[in-house]
Design a protein around this motif. Structure first.
Motif, mmCIF file in Angstrom:
data_model
loop_
_atom_site.group_PDB
_atom_site.id
_atom_site.type_symbol
_atom_site.label_atom_id
_atom_site.label_comp_id
_atom_site.label_asym_id
_atom_site.label_seq_id
_atom_site.Cartn_x
_atom_site.Cartn_y
_atom_site.Cartn_z
ATOM 1 N N GLU A 122 118.858 19.607 -3.325
ATOM 2 C CA GLU A 122 117.856 20.391 -4.042
ATOM 3 C C GLU A 122 117.145 19.515 -5.063
ATOM 4 O O GLU A 122 117.757 18.691 -5.737
ATOM 5 C CB GLU A 122 118.533 21.563 -4.738
ATOM 6 N N ARG A 123 115.839 19.703 -5.198
ATOM 7 C CA ARG A 123 115.035 18.883 -6.119
ATOM 8 C C ARG A 123 113.730 19.602 -6.414
ATOM 9 O O ARG A 123 113.283 20.447 -5.634
ATOM 10 C CB ARG A 123 114.763 17.506 -5.519
ATOM 11 N N GLU A 140 108.889 22.375 -10.863
ATOM 12 C CA GLU A 140 109.075 23.131 -9.639
ATOM 13 C C GLU A 140 107.876 24.061 -9.498
ATOM 14 O O GLU A 140 107.604 24.889 -10.387
ATOM 15 C CB GLU A 140 110.377 23.933 -9.684
ATOM 16 N N GLN A 153 116.302 31.065 -10.688
ATOM 17 C CA GLN A 153 116.518 30.093 -9.620
ATOM 18 C C GLN A 153 115.450 29.002 -9.659
ATOM 19 O O GLN A 153 115.743 27.814 -9.457
ATOM 20 C CB GLN A 153 116.509 30.789 -8.249
ATOM 21 N N HIS A 154 114.208 29.389 -9.910
ATOM 22 C CA HIS A 154 113.135 28.386 -10.009
ATOM 23 C C HIS A 154 113.399 27.435 -11.173
ATOM 24 O O HIS A 154 113.183 26.211 -11.063
ATOM 25 C CB HIS A 154 111.777 29.070 -10.203
ATOM 26 N N LYS A 156 116.294 26.672 -12.422
ATOM 27 C CA LYS A 156 117.417 25.815 -12.041
ATOM 28 C C LYS A 156 116.948 24.673 -11.148
ATOM 29 O O LYS A 156 117.349 23.509 -11.335
ATOM 30 C CB LYS A 156 118.472 26.655 -11.311
ATOM 31 N N GLN A 157 116.073 24.978 -10.171
ATOM 32 C CA GLN A 157 115.599 23.929 -9.273
ATOM 33 C C GLN A 157 114.724 22.925 -10.004
ATOM 34 O O GLN A 157 114.696 21.737 -9.675
ATOM 35 C CB GLN A 157 114.831 24.542 -8.103
ATOM 36 N N SER A 160 116.880 20.172 -11.223
ATOM 37 C CA SER A 160 117.832 19.627 -10.267
ATOM 38 C C SER A 160 117.413 18.219 -9.854
ATOM 39 O O SER A 160 116.428 17.676 -10.345
ATOM 40 C CB SER A 160 117.922 20.538 -9.038
#
Length: 312
Positions: A122-123, A140, A153-154, A156-157, A160
């Motif tokens: 994930e990145r 992101e 979630q966005h 978090k990414q 990442s």
């Protein structure tokens, strides 16, 4: 009309209550970011068809641009989703320049490849640089037809991946066909400090401007001008017709009946390509003056368009 302007309704959040603001985005600016954002770290002249394609393929989606949203001309959910995705990335790139004053953004994968790191897991989508000495932040980018999805979630990414950063942004454009809204949120700052920022900024900016230098090498300089105190070249990249194959030449000929499209390059582009951007360079200031079909971004790359130009 290329002079149309869209008002982006943006929600800002940085570990505090939301702040809502409106930011104008001109159609010419959107086309530049649509074409360049996500092109990699070397946007060579061979990729210039992406500029033309962005104008022609997606022009039906931009018919209601000044009304604050995109059009849905074909009622094709697959193509609509594809356009939403790349439009979301273009808006994220645009807002990184307007809100965070970034100088340059490239694909996150480009940074991994230039450092010979594995492209896996994930990145985020983009990595951006600003400040002196330069430091980086990651973005992101999402674009949705309806709601913003899972913002946690966005976020978090956005932080990442193998390359950590001073901070990260989750930029989510949504409700794109009724009235665009954007969540431009900053997850908690990790207070990351990395002296390797300078090296990475230098490597990526050399590649970035080497790619744009090829526009100058294969095209034709048609103007040299000063804008806001800096010197620029205006280049028509397709005048050497022998470099294009037949279908490309036909497409370019068609475009020339509608527009004269010039790529704007900084006059010091050869220096940037060989040495990288200087660490103390300031954002250029990417606002289009009223009635002006010229857009120059913080990276000193821009577009100038004259409608109804008859090609030779």
């Amino acid at each position: 009309m290329l002079l149309d302007k869209m008002m982006l309704k943006v929600s800002l959040m940085n570990n505090k209550p939301h702040v809502f603001t409106e930011i104008p985005m001109q159609k010419l600016a959107f086309i530049k970011h649509l074409a360049v954002a996500g092109m990699g770290f070397e946007p060579r002249w061979t990729k210039f068809m992406r500029f033309l394609g962005s104008m022609l393929l997606y022009s039906p989606y931009m018919r209601k641009f000044s009304e604050g949203h995109f059009d849905d001309p074909f009622q094709d959910p697959t193509e609509k989703g594809q356009f939403s995705n790349i439009a979301g990335k273009a808006i994220a790139d645009f807002l990184s320049k307007r809100i965070d004053q970034s100088i340059m953004t490239v694909n996150y994968e480009s940074a991994l490849k230039i450092l010979r790191l594995p492209v896996q897991g994930e990145r985020p989508d983009l990595i951006a640089f600003r400040g002196s000495p330069p430091y980086r932040f990651t973005i992101e980018a999402k674009g949705y037809t309806r709601g913003p999805g899972n913002m946690q979630q966005h976020k978090k990414q956005s932080r990442s991946g193998l390359l950590k950063a001073q901070f990260s942004r989750a930029s989510v454009a949504y409700n794109m066909y009724n009235g665009i809204k954007v969540n431009y949120w900053d997850p908690e700052n990790e207070n990351f400090n990395d002296e390797g920022n300078i090296k990475l900024f230098s490597l990526l900016s050399k590649k970035y401007y080497t790619g744009f230098l090829s526009f100058l090498n294969y095209g034709e300089k048609v103007d040299e001008f000063i804008y806001k105190g800096e010197k620029f070249w205006a280049v028509i990249p397709w005048n050497k017709h022998e470099i294009w194959n037949k279908w490309q030449a036909e497409c370019i000929y068609y475009c020339l009946q509608k527009y004269r499209i010039e790529v704007i390059l900084p006059k010091e582009i050869e220096k940037y390509a060989s040495e990288g951007l200087p660490h103390g360079i300031e954002p250029f200031g990417n606002e289009i003056e009223e009635g002006n079909l010229l857009y120059i971004d913080n990276d000193r790359i821009g577009l100038r368009i004259f409608p109804n130009f008859k090609g030779q």
